[in-house]
Design a protein around this motif. Sequence first.
Motif, mmCIF file in Angstrom:
data_model
loop_
_atom_site.group_PDB
_atom_site.id
_atom_site.type_symbol
_atom_site.label_atom_id
_atom_site.label_comp_id
_atom_site.label_asym_id
_atom_site.label_seq_id
_atom_site.Cartn_x
_atom_site.Cartn_y
_atom_site.Cartn_z
ATOM 1 N N ASP A 134 0.811 -1.139 0.138
ATOM 2 C CA ASP A 134 -0.039 0.059 -0.149
ATOM 3 C C ASP A 134 0.752 1.337 -0.062
ATOM 4 O OD1 ASP A 134 -2.578 1.591 -0.115
ATOM 5 O OD2 ASP A 134 -2.888 1.135 2.179
ATOM 6 N N THR A 135 2.073 1.327 -0.870
ATOM 7 C CA THR A 135 2.744 2.433 -0.840
ATOM 8 C C THR A 135 2.213 3.687 -1.186
ATOM 9 O OG1 THR A 135 3.284 1.884 -3.258
ATOM 10 C CG2 THR A 135 4.578 0.874 -1.713
ATOM 11 N N PHE A 136 1.097 3.927 -1.897
ATOM 12 C CA PHE A 136 0.262 5.182 -2.188
ATOM 13 C C PHE A 136 -0.552 5.499 -1.034
ATOM 14 C CE2 PHE A 136 1.105 2.868 -6.140
ATOM 15 C CZ PHE A 136 2.328 3.508 -6.621
ATOM 16 N N ASN A 137 -0.388 4.851 -0.149
ATOM 17 C CA ASN A 137 -1.430 5.453 0.998
ATOM 18 C C ASN A 137 -0.803 6.874 1.795
ATOM 19 O OD1 ASN A 137 -2.011 5.537 4.102
ATOM 20 N ND2 ASN A 137 -3.070 3.747 3.716
ATOM 21 N N GLU A 138 -1.665 7.568 2.071
ATOM 22 C CA GLU A 138 -1.115 8.928 2.768
ATOM 23 C C GLU A 138 -0.479 8.620 3.946
ATOM 24 O OE1 GLU A 138 -5.115 10.260 5.110
ATOM 25 O OE2 GLU A 138 -4.902 10.856 3.195
#
Length: 175
Positions: A150-154
């Motif tokens: 989930d690398t694009f999670n804020e």
Amino acid sequence: MKKKTLVILAHPNLKESVVNRAWAEAVCGEVTLRNLTELYPSGTSIDVSAEQAVLEQHDRIIFQFPLYWYSAPTILKLWSEEVLTFGWAYGTAHHLEGKELGIAVSCGGKEAEFREGGVQLHPLKTYMTQYEGIAAFIHATYIGCHAFYDTFNENTPIRLVEDCKEYLSFIKKPL
């Protein structure tokens, strides 16, 4: 005895990376870090002798990369094909025999998506079995995978604080 560790970083744009850049910074000074994209920009031939010499000087080898279509970026595939050659890595000679091989992979998808029948269809481990196979083929010991999902999670920068410590533990753990 302390293991001498080599991290082979295969990220096509480390400056834009959040996870792989943080990992690289976390292990800097603790390991030998080779950034393949920096060493071999597009069109540059891989220095096979230099790469093999570096591999021979280390006990543990970690391939670090972002997941691209269920595999590593092209530079790592090219590096593997050119460096892990017959007569050196396998076949008539096994220069990497007894070394340890692991991977560190960042994934845009959530961990829950990587399960049988999930959005990603299979667990990440299923997609990474090629590295376990490479280790067996070159007579190395596979030590597993460290993954960040989930690398694009804020919240990624916050989660990375603890994960960088876990990554460092992974690459230093005794067998």
